[in-house]
Design a protein around this motif. Structure first.
Motif, PDB file in Angstrom:
ATOM      1  N   MET A   1      88.846  97.250  37.674  1.00  0.00           N
ATOM      2  CA  MET A   1      87.473  97.734  37.718  1.00  0.00           C
ATOM      3  C   MET A   1      86.552  96.566  37.405  1.00  0.00           C
ATOM      4  O   MET A   1      86.774  95.828  36.451  1.00  0.00           O
ATOM      5  CB  MET A   1      87.244  98.876  36.721  1.00  0.00           C
ATOM      6  N   LYS A   2      85.510  96.402  38.223  1.00  0.00           N
ATOM      7  CA  LYS A   2      84.595  95.274  38.066  1.00  0.00           C
ATOM      8  C   LYS A   2      83.188  95.796  37.757  1.00  0.00           C
ATOM      9  O   LYS A   2      82.618  96.546  38.546  1.00  0.00           O
ATOM     10  CB  LYS A   2      84.586  94.418  39.340  1.00  0.00           C
ATOM     11  N   LEU A   3      82.660  95.395  36.599  1.00  0.00           N
ATOM     12  CA  LEU A   3      81.356  95.847  36.139  1.00  0.00           C
ATOM     13  C   LEU A   3      80.405  94.665  35.998  1.00  0.00           C
ATOM     14  O   LEU A   3      80.833  93.541  35.736  1.00  0.00           O
ATOM     15  CB  LEU A   3      81.473  96.561  34.786  1.00  0.00           C
ATOM     16  N   PHE A   4      79.115  94.933  36.149  1.00  0.00           N
ATOM     17  CA  PHE A   4      78.100  93.897  35.956  1.00  0.00           C
ATOM     18  C   PHE A   4      76.934  94.502  35.182  1.00  0.00           C
ATOM     19  O   PHE A   4      76.333  95.490  35.611  1.00  0.00           O
ATOM     20  CB  PHE A   4      77.610  93.352  37.296  1.00  0.00           C
ATOM     21  N   VAL A   5      76.614  93.898  34.022  1.00  0.00           N
ATOM     22  CA  VAL A   5      75.484  94.338  33.213  1.00  0.00           C
ATOM     23  C   VAL A   5      74.244  93.598  33.700  1.00  0.00           C
ATOM     24  O   VAL A   5      74.180  92.374  33.644  1.00  0.00           O
ATOM     25  CB  VAL A   5      75.721  94.056  31.718  1.00  0.00           C
ATOM     26  N   ASP A   6      73.269  94.341  34.186  1.00  0.00           N
ATOM     27  CA  ASP A   6      72.075  93.758  34.792  1.00  0.00           C
ATOM     28  C   ASP A   6      70.895  93.949  33.847  1.00  0.00           C
ATOM     29  O   ASP A   6      70.291  95.016  33.783  1.00  0.00           O
ATOM     30  CB  ASP A   6      71.803  94.438  36.142  1.00  0.00           C
ATOM     31  N   VAL A   7      70.582  92.895  33.098  1.00  0.00           N
ATOM     32  CA  VAL A   7      69.497  92.941  32.108  1.00  0.00           C
ATOM     33  C   VAL A   7      68.418  91.953  32.528  1.00  0.00           C
ATOM     34  O   VAL A   7      68.711  90.855  33.002  1.00  0.00           O
ATOM     35  CB  VAL A   7      70.028  92.600  30.697  1.00  0.00           C
ATOM     36  N   ASP A   8      67.164  92.346  32.348  1.00  0.00           N
ATOM     37  CA  ASP A   8      66.026  91.523  32.731  1.00  0.00           C
ATOM     38  C   ASP A   8      66.077  90.145  32.076  1.00  0.00           C
ATOM     39  O   ASP A   8      66.505  90.000  30.929  1.00  0.00           O
ATOM     40  CB  ASP A   8      64.741  92.247  32.327  1.00  0.00           C
ATOM     41  N   ASP A   9      65.649  89.113  32.823  1.00  0.00           N
ATOM     42  CA  ASP A   9      65.664  87.738  32.319  1.00  0.00           C
ATOM     43  C   ASP A   9      64.905  87.595  31.006  1.00  0.00           C
ATOM     44  O   ASP A   9      65.362  86.916  30.074  1.00  0.00           O
ATOM     45  CB  ASP A   9      65.055  86.781  33.357  1.00  0.00           C
ATOM     46  N   ASP A  10      63.730  88.218  30.928  1.00  0.00           N
ATOM     47  CA  ASP A  10      62.924  88.106  29.713  1.00  0.00           C
ATOM     48  C   ASP A  10      63.639  88.726  28.513  1.00  0.00           C
ATOM     49  O   ASP A  10      63.596  88.183  27.404  1.00  0.00           O
ATOM     50  CB  ASP A  10      61.565  88.787  29.912  1.00  0.00           C
ATOM     51  N   ALA A  11      64.306  89.847  28.746  1.00  0.00           N
ATOM     52  CA  ALA A  11      65.033  90.505  27.658  1.00  0.00           C
ATOM     53  C   ALA A  11      66.194  89.634  27.185  1.00  0.00           C
ATOM     54  O   ALA A  11      66.455  89.538  25.974  1.00  0.00           O
ATOM     55  CB  ALA A  11      65.550  91.866  28.120  1.00  0.00           C
ATOM     56  N   ARG A  12      66.876  88.988  28.114  1.00  0.00           N
ATOM     57  CA  ARG A  12      67.982  88.106  27.733  1.00  0.00           C
ATOM     58  C   ARG A  12      67.480  86.891  26.963  1.00  0.00           C
ATOM     59  O   ARG A  12      68.129  86.419  26.020  1.00  0.00           O
ATOM     60  CB  ARG A  12      68.761  87.677  28.970  1.00  0.00           C
ATOM     61  N   LEU A  13      66.324  86.365  27.357  1.00  0.00           N
ATOM     62  CA  LEU A  13      65.752  85.230  26.630  1.00  0.00           C
ATOM     63  C   LEU A  13      65.355  85.633  25.213  1.00  0.00           C
ATOM     64  O   LEU A  13      65.595  84.890  24.254  1.00  0.00           O
ATOM     65  CB  LEU A  13      64.535  84.682  27.387  1.00  0.00           C
ATOM     66  N   VAL A  14      64.755  86.814  25.077  1.00  0.00           N
ATOM     67  CA  VAL A  14      64.397  87.307  23.741  1.00  0.00           C
ATOM     68  C   VAL A  14      65.654  87.460  22.889  1.00  0.00           C
ATOM     69  O   VAL A  14      65.678  87.079  21.703  1.00  0.00           O
ATOM     70  CB  VAL A  14      63.640  88.645  23.845  1.00  0.00           C
ATOM     71  N   ASN A  15      66.717  88.029  23.469  1.00  0.00           N
ATOM     72  CA  ASN A  15      67.980  88.178  22.739  1.00  0.00           C
ATOM     73  C   ASN A  15      68.534  86.822  22.312  1.00  0.00           C
ATOM     74  O   ASN A  15      69.059  86.671  21.201  1.00  0.00           O
ATOM     75  CB  ASN A  15      69.011  88.896  23.607  1.00  0.00           C
ATOM     76  N   ARG A  16      68.419  85.849  23.192  1.00  0.00           N
ATOM     77  CA  ARG A  16      68.951  84.512  22.903  1.00  0.00           C
ATOM     78  C   ARG A  16      68.187  83.857  21.749  1.00  0.00           C
ATOM     79  O   ARG A  16      68.793  83.289  20.829  1.00  0.00           O
ATOM     80  CB  ARG A  16      68.884  83.640  24.151  1.00  0.00           C
ATOM     81  N   VAL A  17      66.865  83.923  21.811  1.00  0.00           N
ATOM     82  CA  VAL A  17      66.051  83.333  20.749  1.00  0.00           C
ATOM     83  C   VAL A  17      66.349  84.014  19.417  1.00  0.00           C
ATOM     84  O   VAL A  17      66.524  83.354  18.388  1.00  0.00           O
ATOM     85  CB  VAL A  17      64.553  83.448  21.102  1.00  0.00           C
ATOM     86  N   SER A  18      66.430  85.347  19.432  1.00  0.00           N
ATOM     87  CA  SER A  18      66.718  86.088  18.207  1.00  0.00           C
ATOM     88  C   SER A  18      68.065  85.699  17.625  1.00  0.00           C
ATOM     89  O   SER A  18      68.215  85.543  16.406  1.00  0.00           O
ATOM     90  CB  SER A  18      66.665  87.588  18.497  1.00  0.00           C
ATOM     91  N   ARG A  19      69.067  85.547  18.488  1.00  0.00           N
ATOM     92  CA  ARG A  19      70.417  85.187  18.020  1.00  0.00           C
ATOM     93  C   ARG A  19      70.451  83.768  17.476  1.00  0.00           C
ATOM     94  O   ARG A  19      71.035  83.492  16.420  1.00  0.00           O
ATOM     95  CB  ARG A  19      71.413  85.338  19.170  1.00  0.00           C
ATOM     96  N   LYS A  20      69.815  82.835  18.197  1.00  0.00           N
ATOM     97  CA  LYS A  20      69.876  81.424  17.816  1.00  0.00           C
ATOM     98  C   LYS A  20      69.151  81.149  16.504  1.00  0.00           C
ATOM     99  O   LYS A  20      69.636  80.383  15.660  1.00  0.00           O
ATOM    100  CB  LYS A  20      69.273  80.563  18.927  1.00  0.00           C
ATOM    101  N   VAL A  21      67.974  81.750  16.323  1.00  0.00           N
ATOM    102  CA  VAL A  21      67.211  81.498  15.095  1.00  0.00           C
ATOM    103  C   VAL A  21      67.825  82.216  13.897  1.00  0.00           C
ATOM    104  O   VAL A  21      67.525  81.880  12.745  1.00  0.00           O
ATOM    105  CB  VAL A  21      65.733  81.930  15.261  1.00  0.00           C
ATOM    106  N   GLY A  22      68.698  83.201  14.161  1.00  0.00           N
ATOM    107  CA  GLY A  22      69.338  83.922  13.067  1.00  0.00           C
ATOM    108  C   GLY A  22      70.660  83.327  12.631  1.00  0.00           C
ATOM    109  O   GLY A  22      71.305  83.851  11.710  1.00  0.00           O
ATOM    110  N   GLU A  23      71.107  82.245  13.283  1.00  0.00           N
ATOM    111  CA  GLU A  23      72.378  81.613  12.922  1.00  0.00           C
ATOM    112  C   GLU A  23      72.257  80.863  11.601  1.00  0.00           C
ATOM    113  O   GLU A  23      71.153  80.581  11.116  1.00  0.00           O
ATOM    114  CB  GLU A  23      72.829  80.673  14.043  1.00  0.00           C
ATOM    115  N   LYS A  24      73.405  80.505  11.031  1.00  0.00           N
ATOM    116  CA  LYS A  24      73.436  79.823   9.747  1.00  0.00           C
ATOM    117  C   LYS A  24      72.700  78.492   9.817  1.00  0.00           C
ATOM    118  O   LYS A  24      71.955  78.124   8.914  1.00  0.00           O
ATOM    119  CB  LYS A  24      74.888  79.620   9.307  1.00  0.00           C
ATOM    120  N   ASN A  25      72.940  77.758  10.886  1.00  0.00           N
ATOM    121  CA  ASN A  25      72.232  76.504  11.123  1.00  0.00           C
ATOM    122  C   ASN A  25      71.427  76.647  12.412  1.00  0.00           C
ATOM    123  O   ASN A  25      71.870  76.237  13.488  1.00  0.00           O
ATOM    124  CB  ASN A  25      73.208  75.333  11.227  1.00  0.00           C
ATOM    125  N   PRO A  26      70.265  77.258  12.335  1.00  0.00           N
ATOM    126  CA  PRO A  26      69.508  77.592  13.550  1.00  0.00           C
ATOM    127  C   PRO A  26      69.001  76.360  14.281  1.00  0.00           C
ATOM    128  O   PRO A  26      68.660  75.338  13.669  1.00  0.00           O
ATOM    129  CB  PRO A  26      68.348  78.434  13.019  1.00  0.00           C
TER     130      PRO A  26
END
Length: 330
Positions: free
Chosen positions: A150-175
Motif C-alpha cells: 500500500m502506497k500513501l502520500f501525506v499532502d500538507v501545504d508548503d507553508d504549514a510544513r515550513l511552520v512545523n520545521r521552524v517550530s521543531r528546529k527552534v525547540g531542539e536542545k541546540n537550536p
C-alpha cells in the motif's frame, strides 16, 4: 486408518507474508505522527497485533559520511534532502529481508554525531507481519515501490510544513538560528520537494490532504488495509467521543489518537477545499463512505515503472544542479 509417511518426508509451511505500507510526503509534514496514529487504529480495530508491527524510518538509512562530507555538514553545505544522501542498497536489502522474515539487524542514524549504527533484532520480538515505512523518498525508487503493498502520500501545504520545521528546529536542545533554518529550507528542502518528492505523489494509492488532521483518512485506510489483509475490522471510530474525554481521569494515560485529535475539528470541509478523485480503471475498490471527501484515491500504477534507478554522486549533495537524479518523469 492412518497414513505412514516416509522418514525422508519434510514439509515446511511457507513463512507468513509481511504486509508493507509506505508513507511518503514532504519534510515536516507529520509522517511519523500519522504512522503512529494509524498503527494505533489498526491495533484498536484488531486488524494487526501490537507485537507484529514495525515502524521503519527512512532517515535511518542515510549513507555513511566521508571526511569531506563532514566538512560540508559543518559548513551547512551538505544536502540531506537529496536522493544521493541515502544508502539505497541497504534500504532495499533491509526491506527484502523484512518481507522474507530474515531481518537480523536494523540501522539507526544518530543525527547528533551524523553516524549510523545497527540495532540487533531481539529474539524476544516476533518477526513483524506489518511494516510501516515512512520517509520523504519512500515512493521515489521503483524497486522500493514494487515492495510496497500500500502506497500513501501525506499532502500538507508548503507553508504549514515550513511552520512545523521552524517550530521543531527552534525547540531542539541546540537550536539553529532562524537565518540558518530559512537558508536550509530555500537551498535544499523546497527544491527537493519540487523536483523529487511532489512528483512521486503520482505513484500513491491514497493521497491524504492535511495529514494528521484528516481523521476520516485514518478510518478509510484502516478499512482498506483490513480488506487487503483479508480481515474484518471492529466497528470502532477513530474519533474520540466527548463523553470519553470527559470521563478521562486527569493524569491517566490516553491514546496517541486521543491526545493528538482531541482539539481537532472533524467537520467535513466543502468540496472545493478537499480534493477528491474517482478511482481509475484497475484501481482497488475501497469502502464507500463519506471519508472520500477527505481522501483522494488514485488508480494503481502498472508495473511499467520508469523512474530513474538510484545512483551515487558525491558532488550532488552540495546542491548543484548537475544531478544524476532527475525529477520523476511525468
Amino acid at each position: 486408518m492412518s497414513i505412514a509417511l516416509p522418514a525422508s518426508f519434510s514439509f515446511k509451511l511457507p513463512a507468513p507474508r509481511v504486509f508493507v505500507i509506505g508513507l511518503a510526503g514532504g519534510a515536516d509534514s507529520g509522517k511519523e505522527a500519522f504512522c503512529r496514529v494509524l498503527i494505533e487504529q489498526l491495533q484498536k480495530s484488531q486488524v494487526i497485533d501490537s507485537s507484529r508491527v514495525l515502524l521503519l524510518h527512512m532517515h535511518d538509512f542515510y549513507r555513511e559520511l566521508s571526511d569531506e562530507d563532514r566538512v560540508r555538514v559543518a559548513s551547512g553545505l551538505y544536502n540531506f534532502d537529496h536522493p544521493d544522501a541515502f544508502d539505497w542498497e541497504l534500504l532495499e536489502t533491509t526491506v527484502e529481508e523484512l518481507k522474507e522474515g530474515n531481518a537480523s539487524k536494523l540501522p539507526k542514524f544518530d543525527f547528533a554525531t551524523k553516524r549510523r549504527s545497527y540495532q540487533a533484532w531481539s529474539k524476544d520480538i516476533e518477526s513483524p507481519s506489518v511494516v510501516l515505512m515512512e520517509g520523504i523518498f519512500v515512493l521515489y525508487s521503483q524497486k522500493i515501490r514494487e515492495s510496497l503493498n500500500m502506497k500513501l502520500f501525506v499532502d500538507v501545504d508548503d507553508d504549514a510544513r515550513l511552520v512545523n520545521r521552524v517550530s521543531r528546529k527552534v525547540g531542539e536542545k541546540n537550536p539553529d538560528s532562524m537565518d540558518h533554518i530559512l537558508t536550509e529550507y530555500v537551498r535544499f528542502v523546497k527544491p527537493a520537494f519540487d523536483d523529487f518528492i511532489s512528483p512521486s505523489k503520482k505513484w500513491a494509492d491514497i493521497i491524504i490532504p492535511r495529514g494528521i488532521e484528516n481523521v476520516a483518512a485514518i478510518e478509510l485506510i484502516t478499512a482498506h488495509a483490513a480488506d487487503l489483509l483479508g480481515r474484518q475490522p471492529q466497528a470502532k471510530s477513530t474519533r474520540p467521543s466527548s463523553s470519553s474525554r470527559a470521563n478521562t481521569v486527569p493524569g491517566s494515560p490516553s491514546t496517541v489518537l486521543q491526545e493528538m485529535m482531541s482539539g481537532i475539528s472533524t467537520t467535513p470541509s466543502s468540496p472545493s477545499s478537499s480534493a477528491c478523485a474517482s478511482p481509475g480503471p484497475g484501481s482497488r475498490s475501497v469502502p464507500s463512505k463519506s471519508a472520500l471527501t477527505h481522501v483522494e484515491i488514485v488508480s494503481s500504477r502498472s508495473s511499467a515503472d520508469t523512474s530513474p534507478a538510484p545512483r551515487s554522486g558525491k558532488d550532488l549533495l552540495g546542491g548543484t544542479t548537475d544531478s544524476l537524479y532527475k525529477p520523476v518523469p511525468e
